[in-house]
Design an enzyme around this catalytic site. Structure first.
Site, PDB file in Angstrom:
ATOM      1  CD  GLU A 180     -10.831 -11.147 -12.630  1.00  0.00           C
ATOM      2  OE1 GLU A 180      -9.917 -11.080 -11.791  1.00  0.00           O
ATOM      3  OE2 GLU A 180     -10.741 -11.777 -13.686  1.00  0.00           O
ATOM      4  CE  LYS A 194      -5.192  -3.928  -7.296  1.00  0.00           C
ATOM      5  NZ  LYS A 194      -4.507  -4.358  -6.099  1.00  0.00           N
ATOM      6  CG  ASP A 242      -6.023  -4.891   0.444  1.00  0.00           C
ATOM      7  OD1 ASP A 242      -6.328  -4.035   1.281  1.00  0.00           O
ATOM      8  OD2 ASP A 242      -4.872  -5.011  -0.016  1.00  0.00           O
ATOM      9  CE1 TYR A 280      -3.919 -12.663 -10.259  1.00  0.00           C
ATOM     10  CE2 TYR A 280      -4.690 -12.272  -8.020  1.00  0.00           C
ATOM     11  CZ  TYR A 280      -3.664 -12.313  -8.953  1.00  0.00           C
ATOM     12  OH  TYR A 280      -2.400 -12.006  -8.562  1.00  0.00           O
ATOM     13  CE  LYS A 323      -4.924  -0.182  -5.676  1.00  0.00           C
ATOM     14  NZ  LYS A 323      -3.921   0.488  -4.984  1.00  0.00           N
ATOM     15  CB  CYS A 340       1.306  23.678  26.895  1.00  0.00           C
ATOM     16  SG  CYS A 340       2.061  22.179  26.238  1.00  0.00           S
ATOM     17  CB  CYS A 394       5.173  22.191  29.445  1.00  0.00           C
ATOM     18  SG  CYS A 394       4.819  23.519  28.290  1.00  0.00           S
ATOM     19  CB  CYS A 437       3.189  24.926  23.582  1.00  0.00           C
ATOM     20  SG  CYS A 437       4.347  24.934  24.956  1.00  0.00           S
ATOM     21  CB  CYS A 443       7.023  22.156  25.555  1.00  0.00           C
ATOM     22  SG  CYS A 443       5.622  21.031  25.569  1.00  0.00           S
TER      23      CYS A 443
HETATM   24  S1  IVH Z   1      -4.564  -9.645 -12.211  1.00  0.00           S
HETATM   25  C1  IVH Z   1      -0.968  -9.120 -14.876  1.00  0.00           C
HETATM   26  N1  IVH Z   1      -6.736  -9.730 -10.746  1.00  0.00           N
HETATM   27  O1  IVH Z   1      -3.306  -6.862  -7.516  1.00  0.00           O
HETATM   28  C2  IVH Z   1      -2.189  -9.086 -14.048  1.00  0.00           C
HETATM   29  N2  IVH Z   1      -4.739  -9.046  -9.696  1.00  0.00           N
HETATM   30  O2  IVH Z   1      -1.788  -4.568  -8.511  1.00  0.00           O
HETATM   31  C3  IVH Z   1      -1.899  -9.384 -12.664  1.00  0.00           C
HETATM   32  N3  IVH Z   1      -4.964  -8.534  -7.317  1.00  0.00           N
HETATM   33  O3  IVH Z   1      -0.215  -8.475  -7.808  1.00  0.00           O
HETATM   34  C4  IVH Z   1      -2.908  -9.433 -11.679  1.00  0.00           C
HETATM   35  N4  IVH Z   1      -7.105  -8.984  -7.163  1.00  0.00           N
HETATM   36  O4  IVH Z   1      -1.886  -9.411  -6.119  1.00  0.00           O
HETATM   37  C5  IVH Z   1      -5.425  -9.455 -10.764  1.00  0.00           C
HETATM   38  N5  IVH Z   1      -8.733  -9.858  -9.585  1.00  0.00           N
HETATM   39  C6  IVH Z   1      -7.439  -9.606  -9.597  1.00  0.00           C
HETATM   40  C7  IVH Z   1      -6.736  -9.189  -8.446  1.00  0.00           C
HETATM   41  C8  IVH Z   1      -5.379  -8.905  -8.545  1.00  0.00           C
HETATM   42  C9  IVH Z   1      -6.024  -8.611  -6.503  1.00  0.00           C
HETATM   43  C10 IVH Z   1      -3.626  -8.102  -6.914  1.00  0.00           C
HETATM   44  C11 IVH Z   1      -2.523  -9.034  -7.301  1.00  0.00           C
HETATM   45  C12 IVH Z   1      -1.555  -8.223  -8.122  1.00  0.00           C
HETATM   46  C13 IVH Z   1      -1.922  -6.831  -7.745  1.00  0.00           C
HETATM   47  C14 IVH Z   1      -1.588  -5.881  -8.877  1.00  0.00           C
END
Ligand code: IVH
Length: 664
Positions: free
Chosen positions: A111, A113, A115, A220, A306, A400, A403, A418, A423
């Site tokens: 999935e 992630k 932000d 999610y 990440k 610089c 100064c 410098c 300064c």
């Molecule tokens: S699953 C126990 N799925 O990431 C599993 N989290 O680093 C919990 N997040 O606190 C989360 N997209 O806020 C899950 N597709 C996704 C996500 C996701 C973003 C965030 C969520 C969580 C944090 C964990």
């Protein structure tokens, strides 16, 4: 009759909401929509008994609250372990297969992630009855009225589901730009990134403020309740219940397919309407998830990959020069603002003259800007195919920029510097460093305050901080200060007079002396007076202090300007807490490895503490390691520790092992 009309209006408005937001195909004008909406509002105002909790009017926000109620999550909202790069992803897959004792390929759901900010939504018989933030994972804040303003949060589901849906609230990039433009036009501060705007938006006491941020929700998973036997099945069922389907979620069999999808998501990332900071890989079968279980930090069946640095193109307006606390003059790229790695970037570092020469970026160039996590944005290089005719290479300044003093280049250093210790830019930067959190930690004396006091002449060097009390009356008269905040500031300064010696040494800003070296010096010399008069040989005798650092330390203490600083501090009554032997021996005989992110300590500070307390710090895990302190993002070192059976603790446990009174 009226009741029927209200029901019709609700239905009709919802239909237009869907046409407008989800299908991008409105059937009526905004004015017509507003009229329908107004009519429903008026009707509900005169007949409150016809106002239902799922009415679209409840989305626009209600009157302000005094404070948020707390709510204990039925099931804790855990975090995820991070994997950086394909190797760590591979290690996760190996761990899963080993634990399951199988050589079969595992089915994972990959999935995005998101932000943003995670929330929990509780439904009873298909009706939204509670929405909370994640909080500390155990307890969150009740933000139901705010969450009702988010797009994609149905208040009535298509089926009478009872349970808890979890997901992320995000702000779309276009909404972020629009909201920020409006804020700037209104003279308000722009948000740094969509995530902050979203999580701050959820925590508004007045839900009308939340509504203005136009937040969206992506589900999610489930916290409670049953919908399907697989994670992918849950997403499908949630979609049938009325939630939007999170984009780009895909079942992948085995590591190879996961990695291929990871590449796809990375390529897709810039085109997405919202920010993501990685990809989450989850074991698809819930029965297998249960078999794998969880640690107190997060599930063993999921990992967050990440992403590395995000890059973007930007136009370089010019190269400016900034003077740091040791006088080093650094080239800074002034850019046309660009959105990269989650924030708008207008400046980026070019590190030093050598770096600038190597990259040869020129004003007018289109350059590649890079930002990874919280790291300072940097310039990767120019896009030569876009270079404008007669673009001029940048020459370093000879005097610089602050100064005017002629700049020098010290032997063995690439930086130009410098040499004028008075300064103004240097003094400013020195004071900021002295008061900063990891140094003397003077609360209330931040960058802006220091600039102001310097300008007014209340500050001119480090000891003058401790004489600020002489300007008490004048400070109170300053706009926005007032009696109480001046009293607080002076009290905050007073308590730092007895900060531990290692902090003071670090705060002095000696070149090459970071927190770790400051800790070594404090431990070896135990008093500032002894350190001040030490010999070069004594310095190099300390493990980890080489000739270059030793020379810098000697030179710093021999400089008459610095001696005046030390005398001034002594006169002002700054008497650091001396080290009477190791503060404690709690880590005697231990070899400790830190891995992952530390959230309360800087890495240097944590390592200095271990060494001050009789322990050793190592960079990699081996049979000799006795403790691994693992934070979020811990990867292969953690795996190795588990493999070798080394004790693994988290940061909070580490903090708990420190003697009382020792703080991060
Ligand atoms: S699953 C126990 N799925 O990431 C599993 N989290 O680093 C919990 N997040 O606190 C989360 N997209 O806020 C899950 N597709 C996704 C996500 C996701 C973003 C965030 C969520 C969580 C944090 C964990």
């Amino acid at each position: 009759m009226m009741e029927e009309r209200a029901a019709w209006l609700r239905q009709e408005i919802e239909r237009h909401n869907r046409l407008y937001h989800d299908l991008d195909a409105p059937e009526i004008s905004d004015t017509e929509y507003d009229l329908l909406f107004r009519e429903l509002l008026d009707l509900e105002a005169s007949h409150p008994e016809f106002r239902t909790p799922d009415s679209p009017t409840q989305r626009v926000g209600s009157a302000p609250l005094a404070a948020f109620d707390q709510h204990a999550h039925q099931v804790p909202m855990l975090s995820l372990d991070n994997a950086f790069g394909e190797e760590e992803l591979g290690a996760f897959n190996t761990r899963v297969r080993r634990q399951l004792e199988t050589n079969e390929e595992i089915a994972y759901l990959c999935e995005l992630k998101f932000d943003g900010a995670s929330i929990s939504l509780t439904y009873r018989e298909g009706l939204l009855i509670l929405a909370t933030t994640r909080g500390d994972g155990e307890r969150g804040e009740v933000v139901t009225p705010n969450v009702k303003t988010c797009r994609g949060v149905p208040y009535r589901l298509n089926e009478p589901f009872t349970g808890e849906v979890r997901g992320e609230v995000v702000m779309f990039k276009r909404d972020f730009e629009a909201v920020n433009a409006a804020r700037v036009a209104a003279g308000e501060q722009a948000f740094v990134n969509p995530r902050n705007a979203a999580s701050g938006g959820l925590r508004q006491l007045d839900s009308r403020e939340t509504a203005k941020r136009k937040l969206s929700f992506f589900p999610y998973g489930l916290g409670a309740g049953t919908l399907a036997g697989t994670q992918s099945g849950i997403l499908t069922r949630l979609n049938e219940l009325g939630f939007q389907r999170p984009p780009d979620a895909r079942v992948c069999r085995g590591l190879e397919e996961v990695v291929a999808h990871l590449h796809f998501v990375q390529d897709e990332r810039p085109q997405l309407d919202f920010q993501i900071d990685g990809m989450v890989v989850k074991v698809d079968e819930l029965a297998v998830q249960r078999q794998l279980g969880a640690t107190s930090h997060g599930p063993r069946w999921a990992v967050a990959c990440k992403f590395a640095a995000e890059q973007a193109f930007a136009v370089l307006r010019e190269v400016s020069w900034s003077v740091g606390r040791t006088g080093v003059v650094t080239p800074v790229a002034e850019l046309e603002p660009v959105f990269v790695g989650g924030v708008t970037v207008g400046r980026a570092t070019l590190h030093n003259m050598e770096d600038l020469r190597k990259k040869d970026v020129r004003p007018g160039d289109t350059v590649i800007v890079q930002r990874a996590g919280d790291v300072i944005p940097e310039i990767v290089g120019p896009v030569l195919s876009k270079r404008v005719a007669n673009a001029q290479a940048v020459e370093p300044p000879t005097s610089c920029p602050e100064c005017g003093t002629a700049l020098i280049q010290d032997e063995g250093y690439v930086a130009i510097r410098c040499p004028n210790t008075e300064c103004p830019a240097q003094v400013h930067a020195k004071l900021i460093h002295f008061a900063s959190r990891n140094a003397m930690d003077i609360e209330g004396l931040g960058e802006k305050q220091i600039a102001r006091f310097l300008e007014l002449g209340y500050l001119n060097d480090i000891p003058s901080i401790f004489r600020l009390g002489q300007h008490r009356e004048a400070l109170i008269e300053l706009d926005r200060m007032g009696e109480q905040s001046v009293a607080n500031l002076l009290a905050a300064i007073e308590v730092t007079k007895t900060r531990p010696l290692d902090r003071l040494i670090f705060a002095l800003g000696i070149r090459q002396v970071g927190e770790r070296t400051a800790g070594d010096l404090a431990k070896a010399f135990r008093s500032l007076e002894i350190l001040r008069n030490c010999h070069y040989d004594e310095l190099v005798a300390i493990t980890d202090i080489g000739p270059k650092t030793a020379r810098e330390i000697k030179a710093w203490f021999e400089d008459p300007a610095n001696q005046a600083v030390l005398d001034g501090l002594a006169t002002a009554g700054v008497v650091p807490e001396e080290v009477a032997g190791p503060i404690s021996e709690v880590f005697a005989g231990q070899t400790i490895v830190f891995t992952g992110k530390l959230e309360r300590f800087s890495r240097d500070r944590a390592e200095a503490l271990v060494m001050n307390m009789g322990g050793k710090v190592a960079g990699s895990v081996s049979k000799l390691t006795t403790i691994v302190v693992a934070g979020p993002g811990a990867g292969s070192k953690l795996a190795k520790a588990e493999q070798l059976g080394v004790e693994v603790i988290d940061e909070v446990t580490f903090l708990g092992r420190l003697p009382e009174g020792v703080t991060p």
